[in-house]
Design a protein around this motif. Structure first.
Motif, PDB file in Angstrom:
ATOM      1  N   ASP A  70      21.286 -84.698   3.535  1.00 36.58           N
ATOM      2  CA  ASP A  70      22.734 -84.897   3.419  1.00 36.58           C
ATOM      3  C   ASP A  70      23.532 -83.604   3.575  1.00 36.58           C
ATOM      4  O   ASP A  70      24.748 -83.595   3.369  1.00 36.58           O
ATOM      5  CB  ASP A  70      23.080 -85.570   2.091  1.00 36.58           C
ATOM      6  N   ALA A  71      22.866 -82.518   3.943  1.00 34.39           N
ATOM      7  CA  ALA A  71      23.498 -81.220   4.223  1.00 34.39           C
ATOM      8  C   ALA A  71      24.209 -80.608   3.024  1.00 34.39           C
ATOM      9  O   ALA A  71      25.070 -79.747   3.192  1.00 34.39           O
ATOM     10  CB  ALA A  71      24.465 -81.329   5.408  1.00 34.39           C
ATOM     11  N   SER A  72      23.832 -81.001   1.816  1.00 34.41           N
ATOM     12  CA  SER A  72      24.403 -80.341   0.644  1.00 34.41           C
ATOM     13  C   SER A  72      24.002 -78.867   0.620  1.00 34.41           C
ATOM     14  O   SER A  72      24.769 -78.005   0.154  1.00 34.41           O
ATOM     15  CB  SER A  72      23.954 -81.036  -0.647  1.00 34.41           C
ATOM     16  N   PHE A  73      22.826 -78.565   1.153  1.00 36.00           N
ATOM     17  CA  PHE A  73      22.370 -77.181   1.280  1.00 36.00           C
ATOM     18  C   PHE A  73      23.299 -76.409   2.221  1.00 36.00           C
ATOM     19  O   PHE A  73      23.733 -75.293   1.918  1.00 36.00           O
ATOM     20  CB  PHE A  73      20.942 -77.177   1.808  1.00 36.00           C
ATOM     21  N   GLY A  74      23.631 -77.008   3.355  1.00 37.42           N
ATOM     22  CA  GLY A  74      24.528 -76.361   4.308  1.00 37.42           C
ATOM     23  C   GLY A  74      25.910 -76.139   3.728  1.00 37.42           C
ATOM     24  O   GLY A  74      26.526 -75.083   3.953  1.00 37.42           O
ATOM     25  N   LYS A  75      26.408 -77.103   2.984  1.00 34.91           N
ATOM     26  CA  LYS A  75      27.716 -76.966   2.340  1.00 34.91           C
ATOM     27  C   LYS A  75      27.716 -75.762   1.407  1.00 34.91           C
ATOM     28  O   LYS A  75      28.675 -74.969   1.383  1.00 34.91           O
ATOM     29  CB  LYS A  75      28.045 -78.236   1.561  1.00 34.91           C
ATOM     30  N   ASP A  76      26.646 -75.598   0.664  1.00 37.32           N
ATOM     31  CA  ASP A  76      26.533 -74.480  -0.265  1.00 37.32           C
ATOM     32  C   ASP A  76      26.431 -73.147   0.472  1.00 37.32           C
ATOM     33  O   ASP A  76      27.076 -72.164   0.101  1.00 37.32           O
ATOM     34  CB  ASP A  76      25.314 -74.688  -1.168  1.00 37.32           C
ATOM     35  N   LEU A  77      25.629 -73.108   1.534  1.00 37.53           N
ATOM     36  CA  LEU A  77      25.478 -71.876   2.301  1.00 37.53           C
ATOM     37  C   LEU A  77      26.802 -71.432   2.910  1.00 37.53           C
ATOM     38  O   LEU A  77      27.173 -70.248   2.856  1.00 37.53           O
ATOM     39  CB  LEU A  77      24.439 -72.076   3.407  1.00 37.53           C
ATOM     40  N   LEU A  78      27.547 -72.373   3.483  1.00 35.38           N
ATOM     41  CA  LEU A  78      28.828 -72.030   4.102  1.00 35.38           C
ATOM     42  C   LEU A  78      29.845 -71.573   3.056  1.00 35.38           C
ATOM     43  O   LEU A  78      30.618 -70.631   3.294  1.00 35.38           O
ATOM     44  CB  LEU A  78      29.375 -73.235   4.872  1.00 35.38           C
ATOM     45  N   SER A  79      29.833 -72.217   1.895  1.00 34.17           N
ATOM     46  CA  SER A  79      30.784 -71.829   0.842  1.00 34.17           C
ATOM     47  C   SER A  79      30.500 -70.433   0.301  1.00 34.17           C
ATOM     48  O   SER A  79      31.383 -69.783  -0.261  1.00 34.17           O
ATOM     49  CB  SER A  79      30.741 -72.843  -0.307  1.00 34.17           C
ATOM     50  N   GLN A  80      29.239 -69.959   0.505  1.00 34.81           N
ATOM     51  CA  GLN A  80      28.871 -68.635   0.011  1.00 34.81           C
ATOM     52  C   GLN A  80      28.809 -67.582   1.125  1.00 34.81           C
ATOM     53  O   GLN A  80      28.291 -66.491   0.908  1.00 34.81           O
ATOM     54  CB  GLN A  80      27.527 -68.710  -0.700  1.00 34.81           C
ATOM     55  N   GLY A  81      29.317 -67.921   2.313  1.00 30.81           N
ATOM     56  CA  GLY A  81      29.481 -66.867   3.302  1.00 30.81           C
ATOM     57  C   GLY A  81      28.678 -66.947   4.572  1.00 30.81           C
ATOM     58  O   GLY A  81      28.776 -66.050   5.429  1.00 30.81           O
TER      59      GLY A  81
END
Length: 243
Positions: free
Chosen positions: A56-67
């Motif tokens: 569900d790309a929750s990992f990607g959402k977190d990575l993008l939010s952190q830079g």
């Protein structure tokens, strides 16, 4: 019913039950695997990332939010792709509805390639490792997790239910297909030894920087009982490699 690859997640009941399990604090994904993945990825500021089997790309959402500068997710399940697109909702992210075997990997494109609990669904890891290698820029990282081979060698001990209290290890050196009873269905996965993962990576050209087996930490579990149960056998194997 028997499922291969990402197809299980397009079964409505399976998808719903999986997402509930995935969100538990004590799930191996959250309590064991995730902290190690972040540690091994290290600095991802301004990095381009390819996530194989992104869910569900929750990992990607977190990575993008952190830079992270850009996130590309590849996912074979239509339901997961829909959830990923809703979850990501970012101009700096793209989700491809593709199987890992059919996705067209760009050459020399990404700073980091990652995969979390997905590669054990793939029968031909040599080709996948080669594709990941060519998709990375020079000195790029490949960090991935799979179910630990001690748990995929045999699923006899799951006949009494998903929550195992004991583990039968059998046919360990017999590489190949396994059928796991999981969330009231049968899911096809592929067993291979630690040595086979290691040789596949090094023969592709990767340098292996680290290997982890997910030693549990008490503060990440809600109860002593679950913490002690997770001390009995490793459930995750994680590699950190470099091109």
């Amino acid at each position: 019913m028997e499922f291969r690859g990402a197809s299980a997640y397009d079964h409505e009941d399976f998808f719903s039950n999986y997402m509930k399990r995935r969100g538990r604090k004590d799930s191996p994904n959250n309590a064991i695997e995730a902290p190690i993945i972040y540690e091994l990825i290290g600095d991802f500021q301004n990095k381009s990332i390819l996530d194989l089997g992104c869910g569900d790309a929750s990992f990607g959402k977190d990575l993008l939010s952190q830079g992270a500068s850009y996130y590309t997710g590849v996912e074979g399940s239509e339901q997961m792709v829909s959830a990923a697109k809703l979850n990501l909702n970012s101009e700096s992210g793209t989700i491809y509805h593709e199987n890992l075997e059919t996705y067209s990997f760009p050459s020399n494109h990404f700073d980091i390639v990652t995969s979390r609990f997905a590669i054990h669904y793939i029968s031909d890891i040599r080709s996948l490792f080669q594709n990941a290698y060519h998709a990375l820029k020079t000195n790029g990282k490949f960090v991935f997790s799979v179910q630990h081979p001690l748990t995929t060698s045999s699923f006899i001990s799951k006949q009494a239910g998903d929550k195992r209290g004991n583990w039968v290890i059998d046919d360990y050196f017999l590489e190949g297909e396994r059928k796991e009873p999981w969330i009231d269905q049968i899911v096809v996965k592929y067993h291979r030894t630690i040595e086979q993962y290691f040789r596949g990576l090094t023969e592709t050209g990767f340098r292996i920087d680290d290997l982890r087996e997910g030693s549990p930490q008490r503060e990440r579990f809600s109860s002593d009982a679950e913490y002690k149960r997770r001390q009995r056998i490793p459930v995750v194997l994680i590699f950190s490699c470099r091109k």
